[in-house]
Motif scaffolding. Structure first.
Motif, PDB file in Angstrom:
ATOM      1  N   ASN A 195       0.851  10.210  -3.945  1.00 54.66           N
ATOM      2  CA  ASN A 195      -0.022  10.579  -2.828  1.00 54.66           C
ATOM      3  C   ASN A 195       0.722  10.655  -1.503  1.00 54.66           C
ATOM      4  O   ASN A 195       0.202  11.178  -0.536  1.00 54.66           O
ATOM      5  CB  ASN A 195      -1.175   9.575  -2.693  1.00 54.66           C
ATOM      6  CG  ASN A 195      -2.068   9.578  -3.918  1.00 54.66           C
ATOM      7  OD1 ASN A 195      -2.093  10.541  -4.670  1.00 54.66           O
ATOM      8  ND2 ASN A 195      -2.777   8.488  -4.122  1.00 54.66           N
ATOM      9  N   LYS A 196       1.913  10.087  -1.456  1.00 54.23           N
ATOM     10  CA  LYS A 196       2.750  10.132  -0.247  1.00 54.23           C
ATOM     11  C   LYS A 196       4.160  10.502  -0.669  1.00 54.23           C
ATOM     12  O   LYS A 196       4.561  10.285  -1.808  1.00 54.23           O
ATOM     13  CB  LYS A 196       2.794   8.762   0.437  1.00 54.23           C
ATOM     14  CG  LYS A 196       1.621   8.455   1.316  1.00 54.23           C
ATOM     15  CD  LYS A 196       2.106   7.637   2.506  1.00 54.23           C
ATOM     16  CE  LYS A 196       0.961   7.181   3.343  1.00 54.23           C
ATOM     17  NZ  LYS A 196       0.495   8.071   4.322  1.00 54.23           N
ATOM     18  N   GLU A 251       1.036   4.160  -2.896  1.00 50.21           N
ATOM     19  CA  GLU A 251       0.821   5.576  -2.579  1.00 50.21           C
ATOM     20  C   GLU A 251       2.018   6.420  -3.011  1.00 50.21           C
ATOM     21  O   GLU A 251       1.840   7.525  -3.530  1.00 50.21           O
ATOM     22  CB  GLU A 251       0.553   5.757  -1.074  1.00 50.21           C
ATOM     23  CG  GLU A 251      -0.767   5.159  -0.609  1.00 50.21           C
ATOM     24  CD  GLU A 251      -1.966   5.821  -1.260  1.00 50.21           C
ATOM     25  OE1 GLU A 251      -2.048   7.057  -1.269  1.00 50.21           O
ATOM     26  OE2 GLU A 251      -2.829   5.081  -1.783  1.00 50.21           O
ATOM     27  N   GLN A 270       0.829  -1.208   0.000  1.00 49.68           N
ATOM     28  CA  GLN A 270       0.000   0.000   0.000  1.00 49.68           C
ATOM     29  C   GLN A 270       0.865   1.260   0.000  1.00 49.68           C
ATOM     30  O   GLN A 270       0.573   2.211  -0.736  1.00 49.68           O
ATOM     31  CB  GLN A 270      -0.958   0.012   1.208  1.00 49.68           C
ATOM     32  CG  GLN A 270      -2.040  -1.048   1.145  1.00 49.68           C
ATOM     33  CD  GLN A 270      -2.898  -0.945  -0.104  1.00 49.68           C
ATOM     34  OE1 GLN A 270      -3.261   0.136  -0.542  1.00 49.68           O
ATOM     35  NE2 GLN A 270      -3.203  -2.089  -0.701  1.00 49.68           N
TER      36      GLN A 270
END
Length: 174
Positions: free
Chosen positions: A157-158, A152, A148
């Motif tokens: 997103n991260k 990301e 995950q």
């Protein structure tokens, strides 16, 4: 002049090899079908703590192929399998409730399957009679977290936290 007894003896002598072959083929076929059902049951029992294992999923997908609705002892297996399959596709439930119901339905499936194959397991034995090291669960959880996080990161997103250490300044070089 042949008697009825002589005719029966001759007929029995001629047809007994054919009858023996047919009986043998019938028994072999029946044993092969039972063997395939046993293989599914044994695989599901052995992997019941690891329901994501490919062998477990493959065994589930073979139930419809080997268990027959027309067989009275196998119909309950197919009925519970349909309930379980419907539940596996249900995305509307809360994860904890979904997980608990999944376990209950799997136990029901294994119970009915065992019963149809002549095993005498109760549902408590099926539920609690398995060994699954906690390390396996931890490793699966960590692998899922890594997957995950990687997704990301790749999606943007991260971000990776970065810390600069041992930075040399011009005054350090004097």
């Amino acid at each position: 002049n042949m008697s009825t007894t002589d005719a029966l003896i001759i007929a029995a002598t001629l047809f007994s090899p054919l009858i023996a072959v047919q009986v043998t083929r019938f028994l072999d076929d029946r044993n092969e079908k039972r063997g395939r059902k046993l293989q599914i049951f044994k695989t599901l029992m052995a992997t019941r703590a690891y329901t994501l294992a490919p062998a477990h999923v493959e065994a589930l997908n073979r139930i419809d192929l080997e268990f027959l609705e027309k067989e009275k002892s196998e119909k309950p297996v197919l009925d519970v399998w349909q309930q379980y399959l419907d539940h596996l596709g249900n995305k509307a439930m809360q994860p904890d409730a979904w997980g608990n119901k999944r376990i209950d339905l799997l136990i029901d499936l294994l119970y009915e399957m065992g019963k149809s194959l002549g095993y005498d397991f109760n549902k408590t034995q099926i539920k609690n009679g398995t060994y699954a090291p906690s390390a396996h669960s931890r490793l699966e959880d960590e692998q899922e977290q890594l997957r995950q996080l990687t997704i990301e990161l790749l999606k943007g997103n991260k971000a990776l936290p970065m810390f600069v250490t041992n930075l040399h300044t011009p005054t350090d070089q004097q």
